[in-house]
Design an enzyme around this catalytic site. Structure first.
Site, PDB file in Angstrom:
ATOM      1  NE  ARG A  57      -7.939  -9.926  -5.596  1.00  0.00           N
ATOM      2  CZ  ARG A  57      -9.084  -9.400  -5.192  1.00  0.00           C
ATOM      3  NH1 ARG A  57     -10.137  -9.431  -6.007  1.00  0.00           N
ATOM      4  NH2 ARG A  57      -9.208  -8.832  -4.010  1.00  0.00           N
ATOM      5  CG  HIS A 105     -12.583  -2.767   7.209  1.00  0.00           C
ATOM      6  ND1 HIS A 105     -12.728  -1.420   6.953  1.00  0.00           N
ATOM      7  CD2 HIS A 105     -12.207  -2.861   8.508  1.00  0.00           C
ATOM      8  CE1 HIS A 105     -12.425  -0.735   8.045  1.00  0.00           C
ATOM      9  NE2 HIS A 105     -12.110  -1.584   9.005  1.00  0.00           N
ATOM     10  CE  LYS A 124      -4.327  -1.580   2.139  1.00  0.00           C
ATOM     11  NZ  LYS A 124      -4.154  -3.021   2.038  1.00  0.00           N
ATOM     12  CD  GLU A 182      -4.370   6.133   3.622  1.00  0.00           C
ATOM     13  OE1 GLU A 182      -3.692   5.917   2.625  1.00  0.00           O
ATOM     14  OE2 GLU A 182      -5.551   5.751   3.766  1.00  0.00           O
TER      15      GLU A 182
END
Length: 667
Positions: free
Chosen positions: A292, A235, A116, A200
């Site tokens: 993907r 999530h 990430k 973040e």
């Protein structure tokens, strides 16, 4: 184009790839573990190769075994599906080394987007909007704390190598940061072997919007519009739709351009998804790229009329993209619901066992079912407990919502717990139907989505009783046909008496409450009474449990499935599970407590708490089951005697298995 491909996956996605390959005249090779020897994807493929034991780490995740299977069968390419090795750069390298085409992006793109933090550095250089935050290499707790203070709370700590909702912590105030950072790092090292994190800004009421991109080996990249995946639980996506509600053409173009720029920045080839966190004000920020095909790709197919697996195969074989950006169009609206073997009432605990009855809605222009299982198959504890993906389409969102509600109402699953009713409530939820979307929708709508149990209506008990009576009559008729005198009145179950009306009582247990249905036999019908309220009932029942019901002249359709001592009633878009306690069958008029106590789910008996012959009080523990790494205590439904245990310690039991012979004390 390829003559033969191997699919390095299982379940629904393997079946999905086989479907397109077959239409294109391409032969397929399935791989399977010992647990999947009779799985649907194995039955559908042209060839199948055993690659190891049930555990994925010994089969589906072993690169050498999959490469050997491809070499052995002469497969020219490997489709990785999603999950397992689909984003594994070592697997991609191994394919290249053996001269096998990997149906996906180049290893450089997988590597670039695998971290990430590294991905965000690339996106920043490419001009893709990023969430305010720190994505650097310095990992000292004090430094990260300082960065979080500068960003401003709330912030989200995220494992750089994370995924699937793991390695994430929300920090709402500065004094909590250090403790939550340590917790996040522990989970990250345990789950991914890497405790590198990024920090973040946490977006309040964020939407999760992703863009489907496609690239070819000729330098062309297009975007196939967006999907809204905001409805999530821990999530994990639950309901997805396309296009995103409220999306303006200008915002779509901006997000599409950002996604294409992201794909071009890493030389992307094949199907990929660029995921964004979107603010309610229309601003958006890059989150990650999945290198993907996504689980939710069917909603994109439904609104574009395209087959993305076909595009994957064509691009992997060296062809150009079939269409240019200007030729792509959106038509209508599509939704996807993930049908899982899980119990929402028990914290979405996964459920395993045999699919005793499985009847999905009929497929059509408007309804599509992607599945890896059929009736009689097992939901295994070794893999993801997905039963199917239910996808619907119509000309606008309101009509698509109506289609989804009807399709969910038509879905019948018996043998494992499932989330179909939860999905129905979610689809009907006023916030969702009004497109008031954000990733916290399920949490903030808990009261609507998890209503208190209000018991079982008389109508449901009447339907269950009618099905019971019709099933008894049908069985009696079958037995009579096997005798020398099939027309003998002694075979009949019509309640005939010379000078009186035959009567009996059927007992059904719902939750912890017993309900009596008094039955009086009438010519061609029955009078069903519950607490003095009665109806005249008649109907027709077929071998699949489909029931045409008539109650006091009002007709309706229902389904009643008898399995392991339970009656599963499907009617008016809902499902109920009743335990049948028939006094005629059990030889007495007890209050419904006697007979066999049933296993609430598949599991292993780990302790017999009571002794055979013991007299116990209501609620006394009798035995303990272990299921899905949790212990479940089976208790006495009333004061009474433990007559016998049907299983011993260490025995595996199925969902609904009779565990204990129990005799209730006389009132």
């Amino acid at each position: 184009m390829f003559d033969k491909i191997l699919i390095a996956n299982r379940g629904e996605i393997a079946c999905r790839v086989i479907k397109t390959a077959r239409r294109m005249g391409i032969k397929t090779v399935a791989v399977y573990s010992e647990a999947d020897a009779n799985a649907r994807h194995v039955r559908l493929a042209d060839e199948a190769v055993l690659i190891g034991p049930a555990a994925a780490r010994e089969s589906y995740l072993v690169i050498d075994k999959i490469i050997a299977a491809a070499t052995q069968t002469g497969a020219q390419a490997i489709h990785p599906g999603y999950g397992f090795l689909s984003e594994n750069e070592d697997f991609c390298h191994a394919c290249e080394r053996e001269g096998i085409v990997f149906i996906g992006p180049p290893v450089s793109a997988i590597r670039a987007m695998g971290s990430k933090s590294e991905a965000k550095k690339l996106m920043e250089a490419a001009g893709v909007p990023l969430t305010p935050g720190y994505h650097g290499d310095e990992q000292a707790p004090a430094y990260l704390h300082q960065q979080a203070d500068a960003i401003g709370y709330p912030v989200l700590i995220k494992a750089a190598a994370g995924g699937g909702g793991k390695g994430m912590r929300l920090v709402e105030k500065s004094e909590d940061f250090i403790d939550l950072l340590a917790s996040c790092k522990r989970e990250a090292i345990s789950s991914f072997g890497d405790d590198h994190v990024l920090v973040e800004k946490y977006i309040t009421k964020p939407r999760h919007i992703e863009i489907q991109v496609f690239g070819d080996t000729h330098g062309n990249v297009v975007y196939l519009f967006e999907r809204d995946c905001s409805v999530q639980r821990r999530h994990q996506k639950v309901l997805e739709e396309a296009p995103a509600p409220g999306m303006t053409p200008e915002r779509r173009a901006a997000m599409g351009k950002a996604a294409v720029d992201a794909a071009k920045a890493v030389g992307y080839v094949g199907a990929g998804t660029v995921e964004f966190i979107a603010n309610q004000d229309g601003s958006f920020y890059f989150m990650e790229m999945n290198t993907r095909l996504q689980v939710e790709h069917p909603v994109t197919e439904m609104i574009t009329g395209l087959d993305l697996v076909e595009w994957q195969l064509r691009v992997a074989s060296g062809e150009k993209l079939p269409l240019e950006q200007e030729q792509l169009q959106i038509r209508g609206h599509a939704l996807e619901a993930r049908i899982y073997a899980e119990d929402p009432a028990k914290g979405f605990l996964p459920s395993t066992g045999k699919l005793v009855h499985l009847a999905p809605p009929a497929e059509s222009l408007h309804v599509r079912v992607d599945t890896g299982v059929e009736e009689g198959d097992e939901i295994s504890p070794h893999y993801d407990p997905m039963i199917a993906k239910l996808i619907v389409w119509d000309i606008n969102r309101d009509r698509a919502l109506a289609r989804m509600l009807q399709a969910l109402a038509d879905y019948r699953v018996v043998g494992v717990a499932n989330n179909i009713e939860f999905l129905s409530r979610l689809t009907a939820c006023p916030a969702f139907s009004a497109a008031d979307l954000d990733t916290g929708l399920i949490e903030r709508e808990k009261a609507y989505l998890f209503p208190a149990d209000v018991g079982v209506a008389d109508e449901v008990l009447q339907i269950a009783a009618l099905a019971e009576l019709l099933r008894e009559a049908a069985l009696a008729d079958k037995r009579a046909q096997r005798t020398a005198d099939a027309r003998s009145p002694w075979h009949a179950r019509d309640g005939w008496r010379m000078n009186a009306t035959a009567r009996r009582t059927l007992l059904f247990r719902h939750a912890d409450t017993d309900h009596a249905v008094d039955v009086a036999y009438l010519p061609g019908a029955w009078r069903l009474s519950i607490d003095g309220r009665s109806v005249e009932a008649r109907g027709e029942l077929n071998e699949r449990g489909l029931l045409r019901v008539e109650l006091d002249g009002t007709r309706m359709d229902a389904t009643v499935i008898a399995a392991a001592g339970r009656r599963h009633v499907f009617a008016k878009g809902r499902a109920w599970q009743l335990a049948a306690v028939d006094p005629l069958h059990h030889g007495g008029e007890g209050g419904g407590a006697e007979g066999g106590l049933l296993a609430p789910m598949p599991g292993k008996v780990i302790a017999l708490v009571a002794a055979e012959g013991a007299k116990v009080e209501k609620g006394a523990p009798l035995l303990i089951l272990e299921a899905m790494k949790m212990e479940h205590t089976i208790t006495a439904p009333a004061a009474g005697t433990v007559k016998a245990f049907r299983f011993g310690v260490g025995d595996q039991v199925g969902d609904g298995a009779e565990l204990v012979d129990f005799e209730a004390a006389a009132a």
